[in-house]
Write an enzyme that holds these catalytic residues in place. Structure first.
Site, short mmCIF file in Angstrom:
data_model
loop_
_atom_site.label_atom_id
_atom_site.label_comp_id
_atom_site.label_asym_id
_atom_site.label_seq_id
_atom_site.Cartn_x
_atom_site.Cartn_y
_atom_site.Cartn_z
N GLY A 99 0.81 -1.22 0.00
CA GLY A 99 0.00 0.00 0.00
C GLY A 99 0.83 1.26 0.00
O GLY A 99 1.65 1.50 -0.87
N THR A 100 0.62 2.08 1.01
CA THR A 100 1.23 3.41 1.06
C THR A 100 2.73 3.39 1.30
O THR A 100 3.38 4.42 1.24
CB THR A 100 0.55 4.27 2.15
OG1 THR A 100 0.66 3.59 3.40
CG2 THR A 100 -0.91 4.51 1.81
N LEU A 101 3.32 2.21 1.57
CA LEU A 101 4.76 2.09 1.72
C LEU A 101 5.46 1.75 0.40
O LEU A 101 6.68 1.76 0.32
CB LEU A 101 5.11 1.02 2.77
CG LEU A 101 4.85 1.42 4.22
CD1 LEU A 101 4.91 0.21 5.13
CD2 LEU A 101 5.84 2.47 4.67
N GLU B 104 3.13 1.85 11.13
CA GLU B 104 1.94 1.01 10.94
C GLU B 104 1.15 0.80 12.24
O GLU B 104 0.20 0.03 12.27
CB GLU B 104 2.34 -0.33 10.35
CG GLU B 104 2.79 -0.25 8.91
CD GLU B 104 1.66 0.06 7.94
OE1 GLU B 104 0.50 -0.24 8.24
OE2 GLU B 104 1.95 0.62 6.87
#
Length: 132
Positions: A9-11, A79
């Site tokens: 995802g956003t990583l 996270e």
């Protein structure tokens, strides 16, 4: 000792949290989960969430990185590992191009955090609505 981390995802490269969490990590390549997992866009931050429900959902595509324990601890903080509904588990992943798989850490969420839901089940994250 290097640890493998699978991000979906956003990583990922080009997404908002990549530089903050993986700037010093070694990119291994594009991978996907060997088992199917449910992944969707949900929550007030419009974030990608994968649930630890192997066998349901889709094979989720992402990126595999190798990093040290200090960097892994930083990712845990990003996270929210340790806060209710946020955890890290080992999953089997395999290269998209084929070849042997490996174990990697992956970040999962509890379904209790998935309100509201913004998408159906996804096999890859390309959404750009995430908010910090």
């Amino acid at each position: 000792m290097a640890e493998n981390v699978f991000v979906f995802g956003t990583l990922k490269r080009g997404f908002p949290l990549h530089d903050e969490g993986l700037s010093g990590a070694r990119f291994i390549g594009p991978y996907r989960t060997k088992k199917r997992y449910p992944m969707l866009i949900a929550g007030p931050r419009i974030a990608p969430m994968m649930f630890n429900e192997p066998g349901s959902g889709l094979h989720v595509s992402g990126e595999l990185y190798a990093l040290d324990e200090r960097a892994l601890a930083k990712l845990d903080s990003i996270e929210s590992v340790g806060k209710p509904g946020n955890f890290r588990i080992l999953v089997e992943v395999e290269p998209l191009a084929g070849g042997p798989g490996t174990l990697a850490h992956a970040y999962m969420k509890s379904r209790s955090l998935a309100d509201p839901i913004h998408s159906g089940l996804l096999d890859r994250y390309e959404d750009r609505r995430f908010t910090l």
